[in-house]
Design a protein around this motif. Structure first.
Motif, PDB file in Angstrom:
ATOM      1  N   PRO A   2      48.797  45.348  52.344  1.00 48.18           N
ATOM      2  CA  PRO A   2      49.078  46.436  51.526  1.00 48.18           C
ATOM      3  C   PRO A   2      49.183  45.813  49.680  1.00 48.18           C
ATOM      4  N   ILE A   3      48.922  46.827  49.065  1.00 46.26           N
ATOM      5  CA  ILE A   3      49.250  46.499  47.706  1.00 46.26           C
ATOM      6  C   ILE A   3      50.764  46.357  47.553  1.00 46.26           C
ATOM      7  N   LEU A   4      51.160  45.307  46.976  1.00 51.31           N
ATOM      8  CA  LEU A   4      52.647  45.011  46.610  1.00 51.31           C
ATOM      9  C   LEU A   4      53.173  45.966  45.421  1.00 51.31           C
ATOM     10  N   LEU A   5      52.470  46.415  44.529  1.00 50.39           N
ATOM     11  CA  LEU A   5      52.682  47.079  43.182  1.00 50.39           C
ATOM     12  C   LEU A   5      51.881  48.171  43.239  1.00 50.39           C
ATOM     13  N   GLN A   6      52.514  49.644  42.965  1.00 47.91           N
ATOM     14  CA  GLN A   6      51.653  50.559  42.420  1.00 47.91           C
ATOM     15  C   GLN A   6      51.336  50.974  41.184  1.00 47.91           C
ATOM     16  N   THR A   7      52.118  50.297  40.467  1.00 49.19           N
ATOM     17  CA  THR A   7      52.344  50.565  38.863  1.00 49.19           C
ATOM     18  C   THR A   7      52.878  49.293  38.383  1.00 49.19           C
ATOM     19  N   PHE A  12      52.326  52.145  33.236  1.00 43.51           N
ATOM     20  CA  PHE A  12      51.156  51.841  33.229  1.00 43.51           C
ATOM     21  C   PHE A  12      50.307  51.494  34.820  1.00 43.51           C
ATOM     22  N   THR A  13      49.058  51.809  34.852  1.00 38.66           N
ATOM     23  CA  THR A  13      48.681  51.519  36.276  1.00 38.66           C
ATOM     24  C   THR A  13      48.354  50.033  36.168  1.00 38.66           C
ATOM     25  N   LEU A  14      47.913  49.488  37.595  1.00 42.41           N
ATOM     26  CA  LEU A  14      47.763  47.980  37.803  1.00 42.41           C
ATOM     27  C   LEU A  14      46.894  47.551  36.721  1.00 42.41           C
ATOM     28  N   ARG A  15      45.433  48.164  36.555  1.00 39.65           N
ATOM     29  CA  ARG A  15      44.526  47.688  35.620  1.00 39.65           C
ATOM     30  C   ARG A  15      44.921  47.612  34.315  1.00 39.65           C
ATOM     31  N   GLN A  16      45.770  48.664  33.748  1.00 38.87           N
ATOM     32  CA  GLN A  16      46.180  48.709  32.399  1.00 38.87           C
ATOM     33  C   GLN A  16      47.319  47.372  32.106  1.00 38.87           C
ATOM     34  N   GLY A  17      48.178  47.233  32.996  1.00 36.94           N
ATOM     35  CA  GLY A  17      49.283  46.180  33.045  1.00 36.94           C
ATOM     36  C   GLY A  17      48.417  44.976  33.223  1.00 36.94           C
ATOM     37  N   THR A  18      47.255  44.718  33.929  1.00 37.49           N
ATOM     38  CA  THR A  18      46.753  43.268  33.814  1.00 37.49           C
ATOM     39  C   THR A  18      45.967  43.348  32.783  1.00 37.49           C
ATOM     40  N   ILE A  19      45.274  44.276  31.898  1.00 36.58           N
ATOM     41  CA  ILE A  19      44.720  43.960  30.539  1.00 36.58           C
ATOM     42  C   ILE A  19      45.821  43.655  29.460  1.00 36.58           C
ATOM     43  N   LEU A  20      47.071  44.188  29.748  1.00 34.38           N
ATOM     44  CA  LEU A  20      48.161  43.890  28.846  1.00 34.38           C
ATOM     45  C   LEU A  20      48.513  42.449  28.987  1.00 34.38           C
ATOM     46  N   VAL A  21      48.486  42.154  30.288  1.00 28.06           N
ATOM     47  CA  VAL A  21      48.989  40.739  30.612  1.00 28.06           C
ATOM     48  C   VAL A  21      47.920  39.763  29.956  1.00 28.06           C
ATOM     49  N   ALA A  22      46.508  40.037  30.202  1.00 23.20           N
ATOM     50  CA  ALA A  22      45.574  39.215  29.619  1.00 23.20           C
ATOM     51  C   ALA A  22      45.662  39.168  28.159  1.00 23.20           C
ATOM     52  N   VAL A  23      45.856  40.152  27.222  1.00 23.09           N
ATOM     53  CA  VAL A  23      45.884  40.123  26.013  1.00 23.09           C
ATOM     54  C   VAL A  23      47.163  39.240  25.366  1.00 23.09           C
ATOM     55  N   ILE A  24      48.243  39.474  26.098  1.00 20.23           N
ATOM     56  CA  ILE A  24      49.429  38.796  25.366  1.00 20.23           C
ATOM     57  C   ILE A  24      49.194  37.417  25.816  1.00 20.23           C
ATOM     58  N   GLU A  25      48.736  36.914  27.025  1.00 17.40           N
ATOM     59  CA  GLU A  25      48.780  35.631  27.441  1.00 17.40           C
ATOM     60  C   GLU A  25      47.506  34.940  26.609  1.00 17.40           C
ATOM     61  N   LEU A  26      46.543  35.732  26.159  1.00 13.22           N
ATOM     62  CA  LEU A  26      45.373  35.288  25.494  1.00 13.22           C
ATOM     63  C   LEU A  26      45.787  34.896  23.925  1.00 13.22           C
ATOM     64  N   LEU A  27      46.792  35.712  23.333  1.00 13.01           N
ATOM     65  CA  LEU A  27      47.297  35.575  21.866  1.00 13.01           C
ATOM     66  C   LEU A  27      48.192  34.265  22.001  1.00 13.01           C
ATOM     67  N   VAL A  28      49.115  34.246  23.020  1.00 14.25           N
ATOM     68  CA  VAL A  28      50.268  33.195  22.994  1.00 14.25           C
ATOM     69  C   VAL A  28      49.398  32.138  23.425  1.00 14.25           C
ATOM     70  N   LEU A 175      54.736  38.756  36.323  1.00 12.06           N
ATOM     71  CA  LEU A 175      53.244  38.748  35.983  1.00 12.06           C
ATOM     72  C   LEU A 175      52.246  38.540  36.981  1.00 12.06           C
ATOM     73  N   LEU A 176      52.411  37.427  37.789  1.00 12.27           N
ATOM     74  CA  LEU A 176      51.595  37.214  38.695  1.00 12.27           C
ATOM     75  C   LEU A 176      51.646  38.309  39.867  1.00 12.27           C
ATOM     76  N   LEU A 177      52.807  39.118  39.969  1.00 12.78           N
ATOM     77  CA  LEU A 177      52.786  39.972  41.000  1.00 12.78           C
ATOM     78  C   LEU A 177      51.951  41.103  40.665  1.00 12.78           C
ATOM     79  N   VAL A 178      51.935  41.401  39.207  1.00 11.42           N
ATOM     80  CA  VAL A 178      51.210  42.567  38.753  1.00 11.42           C
ATOM     81  C   VAL A 178      49.619  42.480  38.909  1.00 11.42           C
ATOM     82  N   VAL A 179      49.176  41.045  38.483  1.00  4.81           N
ATOM     83  CA  VAL A 179      47.793  40.788  38.479  1.00  4.81           C
ATOM     84  C   VAL A 179      47.360  40.640  40.063  1.00  4.81           C
ATOM     85  N   PHE A 180      48.089  39.875  40.916  1.00  3.76           N
ATOM     86  CA  PHE A 180      47.781  40.035  42.199  1.00  3.76           C
ATOM     87  C   PHE A 180      47.655  41.460  43.059  1.00  3.76           C
ATOM     88  N   SER A 181      48.764  42.239  42.488  1.00  2.00           N
ATOM     89  CA  SER A 181      48.663  43.593  43.023  1.00  2.00           C
ATOM     90  C   SER A 181      47.122  44.326  42.666  1.00  2.00           C
TER      91      SER A 181
END
Length: 221
Positions: A2-7, A12-28, A175-181
């Motif tokens: 099963p999916i570990l997280l739903q939001t 944010f949705t999982l897709r939106q959260g993953t995009i947000l994580v990618a943008v922040i990590e990319l800038l850092v 962050l890994l939990l969000v992306v893995f979900s």
């Protein structure tokens, strides 16, 4: 599985959260890479200055009181030796710092590439592009924990190091939990889509709707 997280953060949705994580990590990662490149250039300048000082120091004659051409500006032998040792130690430390900066630049570059793949995969719904970033994060967590235990064995594990290590590991795991979900969600959507297509084809075959065109030239059909 099963999916570990739903939001993500219940906002944010999982897709939106993953995009947000990618943008922040990319800038850092981009800012960190820029600072490391500046530090590497500065360390190379210091190493060049130390090398020039060593070459200049070798040209200075030690003080000989019984020499006819001994001058007041000549340095005593012990000062000459101690200065030489200090310069060589400084040059060694500068070279070690340059090597450490090169290793850090390579690691940050790999992380930057994985962030780009994470951003592309989250936007285009490609779950395979999420795996490099997750692998890099797991590797970073293992390295940080190994370094912490190494400092503890050396007897240098302080409360500040423990606090920084715990915060870093917890943040990375969140962050890994969000992306893995989101990865599991994409995998589940892909499996459901394939299952629905297989079921649709099976129903079409049973109903006699799935017919293949006869073989031959297009003009004969």
């Amino acid at each position: 599985m099963p999916i570990l997280l739903q939001t993500c953060c219940y906002a944010f949705t999982l897709r939106q959260g993953t995009i947000l994580v990618a943008v922040i990590e990319l800038l850092v990662s981009a800012i960190g890479l820029f600072l490391l490149l500046l530090g590497s250039a500065h360390a190379q300048e210091i190493a060049a200055m130390l090398e020039a000082d060593i070459a200049e120091n070798r040209g200075v004659r030690p003080y000989h009181p019984h020499s006819e051409d001994a001058s007041v500006d000549a340095l005593p032998p012990f000062y000459y030796s101690n200065n030489e040792i200090r310069l060589h130690k400084g040059q060694y430390l500068a070279l070690v710092m340059i090597m450490a900066l090169y290793i850090a630049i390579a690691i940050v570059t790999v992380h930057l590439i994985s962030c780009m793949l994470l951003l592309y995969g989250s936007i285009m719904h490609v779950r395979q592009c999420l795996m490099p970033w997750m692998s890099v994060v797991v590797l970073k967590v293992v390295v940080v924990l190994s370094s912490f235990f190494f400092f503890v064995l050396l007897g240098r594990g302080t409360a500040a190091i423990l606090l920084v290590t715990v915060l870093f590991v917890l943040l990375r795991l969140c962050l890994l939990l969000v992306v893995f979900s989101y990865y599991r969600q994409l995998f589940g959507d892909q499996v459901s889509s394939c299952s629905s297509l297989v079921q649709q084809d099976a129903n079409s075959i049973k109903a006699g709707y799935l017919q293949f065109p006869p073989t031959g030239k297009p003009s004969d059909v």
